[in-house]
Scaffold this active site. Structure first.
Site, mmCIF file in Angstrom:
data_model
loop_
_atom_site.group_PDB
_atom_site.id
_atom_site.type_symbol
_atom_site.label_atom_id
_atom_site.label_comp_id
_atom_site.label_asym_id
_atom_site.label_seq_id
_atom_site.Cartn_x
_atom_site.Cartn_y
_atom_site.Cartn_z
ATOM 1 N N CYS A 66 44.479 2.628 3.696
ATOM 2 C CA CYS A 66 43.423 1.619 3.592
ATOM 3 C C CYS A 66 43.912 0.274 4.126
ATOM 4 C CB CYS A 66 43.006 1.508 2.121
ATOM 5 S SG CYS A 66 41.966 0.086 1.774
ATOM 6 N N GLU A 108 35.012 -9.332 3.244
ATOM 7 C CA GLU A 108 33.991 -8.711 4.080
ATOM 8 C C GLU A 108 32.790 -8.241 3.253
ATOM 9 O OE1 GLU A 108 37.509 -6.660 6.711
ATOM 10 O OE2 GLU A 108 35.901 -5.414 5.934
ATOM 11 N N CYS A 162 27.471 -3.448 1.184
ATOM 12 C CA CYS A 162 28.772 -3.039 0.650
ATOM 13 C C CYS A 162 29.553 -4.315 0.334
ATOM 14 C CB CYS A 162 29.470 -2.177 1.703
ATOM 15 S SG CYS A 162 31.125 -1.688 1.233
ATOM 16 N N CYS A 197 46.695 1.934 -1.536
ATOM 17 C CA CYS A 197 46.412 3.241 -0.908
ATOM 18 C C CYS A 197 46.889 3.181 0.551
ATOM 19 C CB CYS A 197 44.926 3.560 -0.980
ATOM 20 S SG CYS A 197 44.313 3.533 -2.679
ATOM 21 N N CYS A 223 37.001 -0.213 5.265
ATOM 22 C CA CYS A 223 37.392 -1.199 4.273
ATOM 23 C C CYS A 223 38.518 -2.113 4.764
ATOM 24 C CB CYS A 223 37.830 -0.382 3.064
ATOM 25 S SG CYS A 223 38.502 -1.270 1.736
ATOM 26 N N CYS A 238 43.900 -6.191 -2.192
ATOM 27 C CA CYS A 238 43.874 -5.176 -3.250
ATOM 28 C C CYS A 238 45.304 -4.853 -3.638
ATOM 29 C CB CYS A 238 43.160 -3.909 -2.784
ATOM 30 S SG CYS A 238 43.006 -2.669 -4.095
#
Ligand code: SAH
Ligand code: SF4
Length: 359
Positions: A126, A99, A112, A123, A344, A119
């Site tokens: 997220c 994105e 952004c 976390c 995100c 990832c």
């Protein structure tokens, strides 16, 4: 082993700095000054193919034709109801999707960018972390996101973006070399000419990366995502805190501050009942004491894989006042484009769900 970018993504001129393009031309027996025309086509004229470039000697054209421009296609595009946020889902050569978000505030545009497909940091709140890690992005796949943002702005009659934040999908300092090469390209006056002071790198707290940024004197802004003021509180939200616990992380931040003289931005996602009391704010203030720090508060953007809720506005205000009372500048970040899932990794997660759902 970490999966590498696909061959199509890792090869190609879009991954090279200006000097490297010059060197590649020279190695092929061509004049290095043609690098200017090549970069003008890619980053100023935003050409989609070499056919759009006029006035090239035959030998240079043949050399370029053997290196087709390889930029991701736009798989989906959404605009928020308020018109301030546009979000692009880009499909990479191997089918992975990342994105890029374009936000407008007071006439200035910020893009952004994503730095990885997925990832590895996990976390809990997220959407990207919940989806797991696929691979690093190649430099050209990061640069291509700025190109896409610029194309969209140009189509709307504007210029920019002026600011960049590396706060999309992925952990930039887990993909250090590719990110730094991409930023070398993006900030080059012959490419997008975005000033390094207008670039912010956000990290979950990869300590060796923070130390390297400082020691290499990289001229970008640094944001560190904290979300917890002691190791127990932080590890519950940010599992990678166990690898680089707070004393080590804050030590690296102090080292960074001493070496660079720069202010550090700290990001704090507020989760109701988890990290949002004035008492936590005071513990955060004593953790950061002596650092030149600015704290950005982000009320949680709810995601499918996490049951937590956003802190209510009055409690956000109380948290902010406690930090300000302790002498720290503090901003509440607006949750831009919530209706386009601008958190995100959320558009990508939504697309996956749509594709998985029966027709
Ligand atoms: N990996 C880097 C940069 C990408 S995340 C980092 O973690 O800093 C960018 C920021 O968005 C981080 O501060 C992250 O904690 C925050 N964030 C991610 N998901 C969120 C959510 N659902 N609600 C609010 N903030 C979120
Ligand atoms: Fe990765 Fe940042 Fe999401 Fe954490 S918040 S999982 S580090 S992208």
């Amino acid at each position: 082993m970490i999966p590498a970018p696909s061959a199509a993504a890792a090869d190609g001129l879009q991954n090279l700095t200006f000097r490297e393009v010059e060197a590649a031309l020279e190695a092929a027996g061509l004049r290095p000054f043609h690098a200017r025309a090549v970069w003008r086509a890619m980053y100023r004229d935003l050409a989609g193919s070499w056919d759009e470039v006029a006035d090239l000697p035959g030998a240079v054209r043949r050399w370029l034709d053997a290196r087709p421009l390889c930029f991701p296609e736009v798989a989906a595009e959404v605009a928020s109801g308020d018109g301030w946020t546009r979000k692009f889902l880009l499909r990479l050569a191997d089918g992975r999707e990342v994105e890029t978000v374009l936000m407008e505030f007071a006439g200035r545009h910020t893009a952004c960018l994503s730095t990885q497909a997925g990832c590895a940091m996990g976390c809990v709140f997220c959407a990207t972390g919940q989806g797991g890690f696929f691979r690093h992005l190649a430099p050209g796949e990061i640069v291509a996101q700025v190109r896409q943002a610029r194309r969209a702005m140009r189509a709307a009659g504007g210029t920019g973006p002026r600011n960049l934040v590396l706060m999309g999908m992925g952990e930039p300092l887990h993909n250090y070399d590719a990110v730094m090469t991409a930023l070398d390209i993006i900030t080059d006056t012959r490419a997008f000419n975005i000033g390094p002071a207008h670039v912010s790198i956000s990290t979950v707290g990869v300590v060796p990366g923070i130390v390297r940024l400082a020691e290499e004197r990289r001229p970008y802004n640094l944001a560190v995502s904290l979300h917890g003021a002691d190791d127990t509180e932080r590890s519950a939200l940010v599992p990678v805190n166990r690898r680089w616990p707070l004393p080590e992380l804050i030590g690296a931040c102090r080292h960074y501050g001493r070496l660079t003289g720069r202010r550090i931005f700290f990001e704090w996602t507020l989760v109701a009942g988890r990290n949002d009391t004035p008492e936590t704010a005071r513990r955060l203030a004593s953790l950061l004491r002596g650092l030149d720090a600015h704290i950005n508060l982000i009320p949680l953007n709810p995601t499918g894989g996490f049951g937590g809720a956003a802190t209510a506005p009055a409690a956000v205000q109380a948290f902010k006042e406690a930090l300000q009372g302790a002498g720290f500048p503090c901003t509440v970040r607006q949750r831009r484009g919530i209706d386009v899932a601008a958190g995100c990794g959320q558009l990508q997660a939504e697309n996956r769900r749509r594709e998985a759902a029966p027709a």
